[in-house]
Design a protein around this motif. Structure first.
Motif, PDB file in Angstrom:
ATOM      1  N   SER A 135       0.694  -1.090  -0.041  1.00  0.00           N
ATOM      2  CA  SER A 135      -0.030   0.008  -0.059  1.00  0.00           C
ATOM      3  C   SER A 135       0.867   1.102  -0.286  1.00  0.00           C
ATOM      4  CB  SER A 135      -0.784  -0.116   1.259  1.00  0.00           C
ATOM      5  OG  SER A 135      -0.921  -1.151   1.576  1.00  0.00           O
ATOM      6  N   TYR A 163       0.362   4.980   1.442  1.00  0.00           N
ATOM      7  CA  TYR A 163      -0.184   6.533   2.026  1.00  0.00           C
ATOM      8  C   TYR A 163       0.902   7.267   1.766  1.00  0.00           C
ATOM      9  CZ  TYR A 163      -1.957   2.606   4.897  1.00  0.00           C
ATOM     10  OH  TYR A 163      -3.173   1.049   4.959  1.00  0.00           O
ATOM     11  N   GLN A 216       1.156  10.797   4.140  1.00  0.00           N
ATOM     12  CA  GLN A 216       1.167  11.149   5.782  1.00  0.00           C
ATOM     13  C   GLN A 216       0.951  13.090   5.661  1.00  0.00           C
ATOM     14  OE1 GLN A 216       3.867  10.690   8.628  1.00  0.00           O
ATOM     15  NE2 GLN A 216       2.806  10.513  10.330  1.00  0.00           N
ATOM     16  N   GLY A 257      -2.478  16.538  10.815  1.00  0.00           N
ATOM     17  CA  GLY A 257      -4.134  16.863  11.441  1.00  0.00           C
ATOM     18  C   GLY A 257      -4.057  15.702  10.769  1.00  0.00           C
ATOM     19  N   MET A 258      -4.259  14.750  10.148  1.00  0.00           N
ATOM     20  CA  MET A 258      -5.278  14.164   8.839  1.00  0.00           C
ATOM     21  C   MET A 258      -4.677  12.534   9.296  1.00  0.00           C
ATOM     22  SD  MET A 258      -5.331  16.204   5.511  1.00  0.00           S
ATOM     23  CE  MET A 258      -7.193  15.543   5.037  1.00  0.00           C
ATOM     24  N   GLY A 259      -3.396  12.330  10.103  1.00  0.00           N
ATOM     25  CA  GLY A 259      -3.611  10.869  10.291  1.00  0.00           C
ATOM     26  C   GLY A 259      -2.254  10.220   8.381  1.00  0.00           C
ATOM     27  N   LEU A 260      -2.850   9.120   8.137  1.00  0.00           N
ATOM     28  CA  LEU A 260      -2.484   8.969   6.673  1.00  0.00           C
ATOM     29  C   LEU A 260      -4.063   8.285   5.823  1.00  0.00           C
ATOM     30  CD1 LEU A 260       0.358   7.793   9.093  1.00  0.00           C
ATOM     31  CD2 LEU A 260       0.213   6.107   7.641  1.00  0.00           C
ATOM     32  N   LEU A 274      -5.173   6.522   2.555  1.00  0.00           N
ATOM     33  CA  LEU A 274      -4.443   5.147   1.208  1.00  0.00           C
ATOM     34  C   LEU A 274      -4.539   5.842   0.162  1.00  0.00           C
ATOM     35  CD1 LEU A 274      -3.966   2.295   1.036  1.00  0.00           C
ATOM     36  CD2 LEU A 274      -6.414   1.954   0.600  1.00  0.00           C
ATOM     37  N   TYR A 290      -2.761   0.565  -3.342  1.00  0.00           N
ATOM     38  CA  TYR A 290      -2.635  -0.446  -2.759  1.00  0.00           C
ATOM     39  C   TYR A 290      -2.937  -1.881  -3.755  1.00  0.00           C
ATOM     40  CZ  TYR A 290      -7.924  -2.343  -2.748  1.00  0.00           C
ATOM     41  OH  TYR A 290      -9.151  -2.379  -3.053  1.00  0.00           O
ATOM     42  N   GLY A 300      -7.201   3.528  -3.537  1.00  0.00           N
ATOM     43  CA  GLY A 300      -7.561   4.516  -1.987  1.00  0.00           C
ATOM     44  C   GLY A 300      -8.466   4.934  -2.069  1.00  0.00           C
ATOM     45  N   PHE A 309       4.517   6.993   2.517  1.00  0.00           N
ATOM     46  CA  PHE A 309       5.010   6.010   3.400  1.00  0.00           C
ATOM     47  C   PHE A 309       4.500   4.943   2.434  1.00  0.00           C
ATOM     48  CE2 PHE A 309       7.207   6.876   6.751  1.00  0.00           C
ATOM     49  CZ  PHE A 309       6.158   8.474   7.500  1.00  0.00           C
ATOM     50  N   GLN A 363       0.905  -3.870   9.439  1.00  0.00           N
ATOM     51  CA  GLN A 363       2.067  -3.482   7.873  1.00  0.00           C
ATOM     52  C   GLN A 363       2.892  -3.462   8.507  1.00  0.00           C
ATOM     53  OE1 GLN A 363      -1.348  -0.404   7.084  1.00  0.00           O
ATOM     54  NE2 GLN A 363      -1.446  -1.671   5.443  1.00  0.00           N
ATOM     55  N   PHE A 370       5.913  -0.532   7.428  1.00  0.00           N
ATOM     56  CA  PHE A 370       6.512   0.924   7.165  1.00  0.00           C
ATOM     57  C   PHE A 370       7.306   0.778   6.811  1.00  0.00           C
ATOM     58  CE2 PHE A 370       2.066   2.744   7.019  1.00  0.00           C
ATOM     59  CZ  PHE A 370       1.658   1.872   7.951  1.00  0.00           C
ATOM     60  N   GLY A 371       7.626   1.347   5.270  1.00  0.00           N
ATOM     61  CA  GLY A 371       8.962   1.499   5.129  1.00  0.00           C
ATOM     62  C   GLY A 371       9.563   3.228   5.203  1.00  0.00           C
ATOM     63  N   PRO A 372      10.555   3.648   5.340  1.00  0.00           N
ATOM     64  CA  PRO A 372      10.445   5.070   6.012  1.00  0.00           C
ATOM     65  C   PRO A 372      10.643   6.196   5.725  1.00  0.00           C
ATOM     66  CG  PRO A 372      12.513   4.376   4.805  1.00  0.00           C
ATOM     67  CD  PRO A 372      11.418   2.967   4.679  1.00  0.00           C
ATOM     68  N   TYR A 408       0.154   2.135  15.841  1.00  0.00           N
ATOM     69  CA  TYR A 408       1.304   2.725  16.114  1.00  0.00           C
ATOM     70  C   TYR A 408       1.706   3.918  16.827  1.00  0.00           C
ATOM     71  CZ  TYR A 408       1.058  -1.112  11.672  1.00  0.00           C
ATOM     72  OH  TYR A 408      -0.052  -2.139  11.148  1.00  0.00           O
ATOM     73  N   HIS A 457       9.760   5.739  10.599  1.00  0.00           N
ATOM     74  CA  HIS A 457       8.455   5.462  10.542  1.00  0.00           C
ATOM     75  C   HIS A 457       7.734   5.111  10.909  1.00  0.00           C
ATOM     76  CE1 HIS A 457      11.735   1.880  10.187  1.00  0.00           C
ATOM     77  NE2 HIS A 457      10.284   1.237  10.642  1.00  0.00           N
ATOM     78  N   LEU A 458       6.695   4.210  10.878  1.00  0.00           N
ATOM     79  CA  LEU A 458       5.599   4.286  12.028  1.00  0.00           C
ATOM     80  C   LEU A 458       5.803   2.239  12.727  1.00  0.00           C
ATOM     81  CD1 LEU A 458       3.805   6.172  10.560  1.00  0.00           C
ATOM     82  CD2 LEU A 458       1.411   4.957  10.886  1.00  0.00           C
ATOM     83  N   PHE A 499      -0.239   6.342  16.504  1.00  0.00           N
ATOM     84  CA  PHE A 499      -1.972   6.388  15.726  1.00  0.00           C
ATOM     85  C   PHE A 499      -2.319   5.187  15.956  1.00  0.00           C
ATOM     86  CE2 PHE A 499      -1.041   9.650  12.794  1.00  0.00           C
ATOM     87  CZ  PHE A 499       0.488   9.704  12.692  1.00  0.00           C
ATOM     88  N   TYR A 556      -8.145  -8.042   0.837  1.00  0.00           N
ATOM     89  CA  TYR A 556      -7.901  -7.383   1.292  1.00  0.00           C
ATOM     90  C   TYR A 556      -8.819  -6.315   1.614  1.00  0.00           C
ATOM     91  CZ  TYR A 556      -5.824  -3.257   1.352  1.00  0.00           C
ATOM     92  OH  TYR A 556      -4.659  -1.891   1.279  1.00  0.00           O
ATOM     93  N   LYS A 604      -9.274  -2.534   3.986  1.00  0.00           N
ATOM     94  CA  LYS A 604      -8.262  -1.080   4.425  1.00  0.00           C
ATOM     95  C   LYS A 604      -8.279  -0.804   5.759  1.00  0.00           C
ATOM     96  CE  LYS A 604     -10.184   0.629  -0.472  1.00  0.00           C
ATOM     97  NZ  LYS A 604     -10.738   1.433  -0.961  1.00  0.00           N
ATOM     98  N   PHE A 607      -6.427   4.415   9.547  1.00  0.00           N
ATOM     99  CA  PHE A 607      -5.924   5.252  10.679  1.00  0.00           C
ATOM    100  C   PHE A 607      -6.384   6.771  11.270  1.00  0.00           C
ATOM    101  CE2 PHE A 607      -1.803   3.542  10.830  1.00  0.00           C
ATOM    102  CZ  PHE A 607      -1.367   2.404   9.550  1.00  0.00           C
ATOM    103  N   GLY A 608      -6.519   6.911  12.594  1.00  0.00           N
ATOM    104  CA  GLY A 608      -6.736   8.064  13.078  1.00  0.00           C
ATOM    105  C   GLY A 608      -5.595   9.378  13.125  1.00  0.00           C
ATOM    106  N   THR A 609      -6.062  10.526  13.668  1.00  0.00           N
ATOM    107  CA  THR A 609      -5.401  11.496  12.887  1.00  0.00           C
ATOM    108  C   THR A 609      -3.950  11.471  13.771  1.00  0.00           C
ATOM    109  OG1 THR A 609      -6.381  12.857  14.039  1.00  0.00           O
ATOM    110  CG2 THR A 609      -6.921  12.523  12.181  1.00  0.00           C
ATOM    111  N   GLY A 610      -3.891  10.800  14.576  1.00  0.00           N
ATOM    112  CA  GLY A 610      -2.661  11.205  15.667  1.00  0.00           C
ATOM    113  C   GLY A 610      -2.908  11.408  16.731  1.00  0.00           C
TER     114      GLY A 610
END
Lengths: 114, 115
Positions: A33, A35, A37, A40-43, A45, A48, A58, A90, A103, A105-107, B36, B43-44, B90, B100, B102, B105-108
């Motif tokens: 997938s 994403y 970031q 204030g909006m999170g991640l 999608l 995918y 997504g 990400f 999941q 995640f990459g850096p 997360y 990263h996460l 998160f 699959y 989806k 995620f929350g906004t953190g």
């Protein structure tokens, strides 16, 4: 294992330019997938894939394309960069098995579009 | 479609204080739940996850979370925070079904721990 790798780490583009963000994983994960970031909006999608040759959209797919020719690689293409695409991107991968599905995640790639 | 709400956007605590971060989700069926953590510049990483069974889930670094189905909540707790817990957290939810699904995620929540 290297896990999930992404290149580049940073990129600055001018409006209208195109580029490809690379993502690779060496864990033989079926699912991958992308994403973005934003503060204030999170991640959210973007696109995918459930396996080689299979991709889907997504939440925020506009302006991006993906392909998955191999299990390992899942590049994200920006067709014509816009300032609204300034974000941190990400890539993530996971197994398909039911009952698992964490999941990895990459850096990340920090992209600025001017 | 599912959604996730994290009520606290920014939390500041002193070292040794107790932590509880709220997470509520909305979805009509069974779910998988995740927390997360994203340390500065990284990263996460998965802290913990709930799939089924015991609703009290223990994760890495002394974190735990409790799934309360009747409240659609999955709050994250730690009895005594350390400066190294400074990070963004998160909450995420995924429908528990085949194929699959989806992850939303929350906004953190940004946690700042003061030494």
């Amino acid at each position: 294992n290297a896990g999930v790798t992404q290149t580049p780490k940073f990129q600055v583009l001018k409006t209208g330019q195109s580029m490809t963000l690379q993502c690779a994983q060496d864990m033989n994960h079926e699912y991958m997938s992308w994403y973005r970031q934003d503060p204030g909006m999170g991640l959210r999608l973007i696109h995918y894939s459930v396996g080689a040759g299979i991709t889907d959209q997504g939440e925020v797919p506009n302006g991006y394309n993906v392909s998955r020719s191999t299990t390992e690689d899942f590049p994200l293409r920006l067709l014509s960069a816009a300032p609204s695409q300034t974000s941190v991107y990400f890539c993530a991968s996971s197994y398909r098995q039911i009952g698992s599905y964490e999941q990895y995640f990459g850096p990340g790639t920090r992209l600025t579009v001017t | 479609a599912q959604s996730v709400s994290q009520h606290n956007h920014h939390v500041i605590l002193s070292e040794a204080a107790s932590l509880e971060l709220g997470c509520n989700y909305s979805y009509g069926g069974t779910v998988n739940l995740f927390w997360y953590v994203q340390y500065p510049g990284q990263h996460l990483q998965l802290l913990l996850k709930y799939f089924s069974g015991d609703p009290l889930v223990k994760g890495i670094k002394g974190f735990e979370a409790e799934f309360i189905k009747s409240k659609f909540s999955f709050n994250l707790r730690k009895p005594s925070v350390q400066w190294s817990d400074t990070a963004e957290y998160f909450c995420a939810v995924k429908p528990n079904s085949g194929g699959y699904q989806k992850v939303t995620f929350g906004t953190g929540t940004k946690l700042q721990v003061i030494p």
